[in-house]
Design a protein around this motif. Sequence first.
Motif, PDB file in Angstrom:
ATOM      1  N   ASN A 143      44.513  10.799  41.704  1.00 41.63           N
ATOM      2  CA  ASN A 143      43.779  11.682  41.501  1.00 41.63           C
ATOM      3  C   ASN A 143      42.585  11.506  40.416  1.00 41.63           C
ATOM      4  OD1 ASN A 143      44.745  13.613  43.580  1.00 41.63           O
ATOM      5  ND2 ASN A 143      46.496  14.110  42.163  1.00 41.63           N
ATOM      6  N   ALA A 144      42.841  10.096  40.016  1.00 40.33           N
ATOM      7  CA  ALA A 144      42.061   9.933  38.624  1.00 40.33           C
ATOM      8  C   ALA A 144      40.530  10.024  38.956  1.00 40.33           C
ATOM      9  CB  ALA A 144      42.552   8.555  38.198  1.00 40.33           C
ATOM     10  N   THR A 145      39.648  10.455  38.195  1.00 36.48           N
ATOM     11  CA  THR A 145      38.347  10.175  38.280  1.00 36.48           C
ATOM     12  C   THR A 145      37.597   9.247  37.175  1.00 36.48           C
ATOM     13  OG1 THR A 145      37.970  12.094  36.563  1.00 36.48           O
ATOM     14  CG2 THR A 145      37.954  12.617  39.197  1.00 36.48           C
ATOM     15  N   GLU A 146      38.461   8.857  36.291  1.00 42.54           N
ATOM     16  CA  GLU A 146      38.160   7.791  35.367  1.00 42.54           C
ATOM     17  C   GLU A 146      39.200   6.681  35.534  1.00 42.54           C
ATOM     18  OE1 GLU A 146      36.235   9.253  31.469  1.00 42.54           O
ATOM     19  OE2 GLU A 146      37.813  10.715  32.189  1.00 42.54           O
ATOM     20  N   GLU A 147      38.771   5.525  34.893  1.00 40.93           N
ATOM     21  CA  GLU A 147      39.999   4.237  34.928  1.00 40.93           C
ATOM     22  C   GLU A 147      40.847   4.667  34.008  1.00 40.93           C
ATOM     23  OE1 GLU A 147      38.293   0.473  34.633  1.00 40.93           O
ATOM     24  OE2 GLU A 147      37.349   0.417  36.831  1.00 40.93           O
ATOM     25  N   ILE A 148      42.046   4.302  34.481  1.00 41.72           N
ATOM     26  CA  ILE A 148      43.356   4.424  33.591  1.00 41.72           C
ATOM     27  C   ILE A 148      43.901   3.091  33.550  1.00 41.72           C
ATOM     28  CG2 ILE A 148      45.281   5.461  33.186  1.00 41.72           C
ATOM     29  CD1 ILE A 148      44.311   8.025  34.491  1.00 41.72           C
ATOM     30  N   VAL A 149      44.240   2.553  32.530  1.00 44.40           N
ATOM     31  CA  VAL A 149      44.917   1.171  32.550  1.00 44.40           C
ATOM     32  C   VAL A 149      46.544   1.338  32.525  1.00 44.40           C
ATOM     33  CG1 VAL A 149      45.181  -1.153  31.307  1.00 44.40           C
ATOM     34  CG2 VAL A 149      43.157  -0.034  31.171  1.00 44.40           C
ATOM     35  N   LEU A 150      47.126   0.744  33.491  1.00 44.86           N
ATOM     36  CA  LEU A 150      48.631   0.735  33.516  1.00 44.86           C
ATOM     37  C   LEU A 150      49.194  -0.374  32.818  1.00 44.86           C
ATOM     38  CD1 LEU A 150      51.239   1.970  34.654  1.00 44.86           C
ATOM     39  CD2 LEU A 150      50.845   0.690  36.768  1.00 44.86           C
ATOM     40  N   VAL A 151      50.120   0.131  31.601  1.00 45.58           N
ATOM     41  CA  VAL A 151      50.477  -0.798  30.856  1.00 45.58           C
ATOM     42  C   VAL A 151      52.210  -0.777  30.868  1.00 45.58           C
ATOM     43  CG1 VAL A 151      50.476  -1.566  28.358  1.00 45.58           C
ATOM     44  CG2 VAL A 151      48.577  -0.615  29.310  1.00 45.58           C
ATOM     45  N   PRO A 152      52.471  -1.480  31.672  1.00 43.12           N
ATOM     46  CA  PRO A 152      54.318  -1.682  31.567  1.00 43.12           C
ATOM     47  C   PRO A 152      54.888  -2.780  30.760  1.00 43.12           C
ATOM     48  CG  PRO A 152      53.172  -2.181  33.959  1.00 43.12           C
ATOM     49  CD  PRO A 152      51.955  -2.431  32.796  1.00 43.12           C
ATOM     50  N   ILE A 157      50.883  -6.534  31.493  1.00 37.12           N
ATOM     51  CA  ILE A 157      52.245  -6.406  31.578  1.00 37.12           C
ATOM     52  C   ILE A 157      52.549  -7.218  30.339  1.00 37.12           C
ATOM     53  CG2 ILE A 157      54.151  -7.325  32.944  1.00 37.12           C
ATOM     54  CD1 ILE A 157      52.582  -6.959  35.361  1.00 37.12           C
ATOM     55  N   MET A 158      53.754  -6.763  29.782  1.00 39.91           N
ATOM     56  CA  MET A 158      54.513  -7.706  28.967  1.00 39.91           C
ATOM     57  C   MET A 158      55.754  -8.274  29.536  1.00 39.91           C
ATOM     58  SD  MET A 158      57.118  -8.272  26.785  1.00 39.91           S
ATOM     59  CE  MET A 158      56.999 -10.106  26.334  1.00 39.91           C
ATOM     60  N   GLY A 159      55.792  -9.502  29.525  1.00 37.52           N
ATOM     61  CA  GLY A 159      56.914 -10.034  30.214  1.00 37.52           C
ATOM     62  C   GLY A 159      56.613 -11.505  30.588  1.00 37.52           C
ATOM     63  N   ILE A 184      45.658  -8.294  36.958  1.00 40.14           N
ATOM     64  CA  ILE A 184      46.647  -8.381  36.130  1.00 40.14           C
ATOM     65  C   ILE A 184      46.466  -9.225  35.016  1.00 40.14           C
ATOM     66  CG2 ILE A 184      49.124  -8.871  36.049  1.00 40.14           C
ATOM     67  CD1 ILE A 184      49.407  -8.076  39.002  1.00 40.14           C
ATOM     68  N   THR A 185      47.063  -9.014  33.920  1.00 41.41           N
ATOM     69  CA  THR A 185      46.990  -9.638  32.681  1.00 41.41           C
ATOM     70  C   THR A 185      48.433  -9.671  32.072  1.00 41.41           C
ATOM     71  OG1 THR A 185      44.652  -8.993  31.750  1.00 41.41           O
ATOM     72  CG2 THR A 185      46.239 -10.062  30.424  1.00 41.41           C
ATOM     73  N   LEU A 186      49.091 -10.639  32.203  1.00 42.05           N
ATOM     74  CA  LEU A 186      50.332 -10.845  31.735  1.00 42.05           C
ATOM     75  C   LEU A 186      50.442 -11.437  30.140  1.00 42.05           C
ATOM     76  CD1 LEU A 186      53.577 -10.729  32.506  1.00 42.05           C
ATOM     77  CD2 LEU A 186      53.350 -13.235  33.173  1.00 42.05           C
ATOM     78  N   VAL A 187      51.211 -10.687  29.464  1.00 43.13           N
ATOM     79  CA  VAL A 187      51.395 -11.293  27.860  1.00 43.13           C
ATOM     80  C   VAL A 187      52.891 -11.702  27.760  1.00 43.13           C
ATOM     81  CG1 VAL A 187      51.038 -10.560  25.459  1.00 43.13           C
ATOM     82  CG2 VAL A 187      49.679  -9.579  27.497  1.00 43.13           C
ATOM     83  N   HIS A 246      46.035 -13.219  35.092  1.00 40.62           N
ATOM     84  CA  HIS A 246      45.486 -13.669  33.824  1.00 40.62           C
ATOM     85  C   HIS A 246      46.656 -13.912  32.948  1.00 40.62           C
ATOM     86  CE1 HIS A 246      41.114 -13.058  34.965  1.00 40.62           C
ATOM     87  NE2 HIS A 246      41.606 -12.161  35.761  1.00 40.62           N
ATOM     88  N   VAL A 247      47.135 -15.019  32.438  1.00 47.71           N
ATOM     89  CA  VAL A 247      48.257 -15.240  31.580  1.00 47.71           C
ATOM     90  C   VAL A 247      47.800 -15.524  30.180  1.00 47.71           C
ATOM     91  CG1 VAL A 247      50.387 -16.505  31.299  1.00 47.71           C
ATOM     92  CG2 VAL A 247      49.542 -15.912  33.674  1.00 47.71           C
ATOM     93  N   ALA A 248      48.507 -14.727  29.265  1.00 47.84           N
ATOM     94  CA  ALA A 248      48.028 -14.925  27.609  1.00 47.84           C
ATOM     95  C   ALA A 248      48.937 -16.225  27.296  1.00 47.84           C
ATOM     96  CB  ALA A 248      48.340 -13.913  26.960  1.00 47.84           C
ATOM     97  N   PHE A 249      48.352 -17.194  26.800  1.00 45.70           N
ATOM     98  CA  PHE A 249      49.039 -18.464  26.534  1.00 45.70           C
ATOM     99  C   PHE A 249      48.861 -18.499  24.766  1.00 45.70           C
ATOM    100  CE2 PHE A 249      48.706 -19.734  30.855  1.00 45.70           C
ATOM    101  CZ  PHE A 249      50.100 -19.879  30.961  1.00 45.70           C
TER     102      PHE A 249
END
Length: 316
Positions: free
Chosen positions: A117-126, A152-154, A188-191, A295-298
């Motif tokens: 139902n979102a009308t604006e962008e929402i970032v999902l941060v697991p 994602i943190m993982g 997806i960005t992975l940290v 996109h993986v953070a190094f």
Amino acid sequence: MPRKLILDVDTGTDDAVAITLAALHPELELIAVTTVNGNVEIRYCTDNSLRTLDFIGRGDIPVYEGCPKPLVRADFPIPRAVKKDGGMHVNVLPLPDPVSRKQDKGAVEFLIETFRNATEEIVLVPVGPLTNIAAAIAADPDFVKNVPEVVIMGGAHYTGNITASAEFNIWADPEAAAVVFAAGFRKITLVPLDATFQALVSGAEAKALEDLGTNAGIAASRFIAQRIKGYDSTQPMKTLGSAPVHDAVCVAYLVRPDLLETKFVNVQIETQGIHTVGRTVFDVNKRGDAAPNCHVAFGANKDIFINMMMDVFKRA
């Protein structure tokens, strides 16, 4: 306009700092917190999230309780993992009992409905095990296309923190992680640990947070000091007397993308290896045929992270 996000957490000490930063940063709007079994049992994850939000004056942010166990694995009891953390994660965080209460609706249902139902962008941060996210993917064929971005943190490339090859969040529910990384999210960005281990917080910096005199600074200092004690006793960092605050790095990245150095690579999750279950396999040298999916953070800039916490928690 503040950037909207939902935090999916298994609230122990670093999740609590992440919640605090997301709830108080003026450039972020924390829509809700969803909880998942991970560092501690789900009831404690939910209780700790409520305690944190109440203590920092943001009890208005709703908390939805999610999955109480991994998708598949009955042989992954969380107490077995907690014993290895040197006391960093306790069942109940050292904060007053919560006044607010969890929502009646479950986390997975909430996630599906909110993104639909979102009308604006929402970032999902697991920033915990990915059970809730995989369950939402399974329950709603449109969930993946409804989510514009996932942070994602993982995971880990160089070293694990729960086994020799695996990071805890992925190890705790590798089948769920495999579903998420194969789902085809737009971004997806992975940290992983490779980045968060470069954004260490020292005991002196934790004391500086306490000296701010705000509830946010006091709570963050308390949690970070507990983490430093645990890391020093079980897996000392290159700088003794310091510790990573993994989950909060993901939140800081939403405001300051230059905090992280990322590479676009293919990421797959090992679910069957005897010694490598839960390992995140990063194809950094392009040895496989699969296209990049993450996109993986190094690398991470510690100064950006520390300065952000000091600034936000000072004004809280």
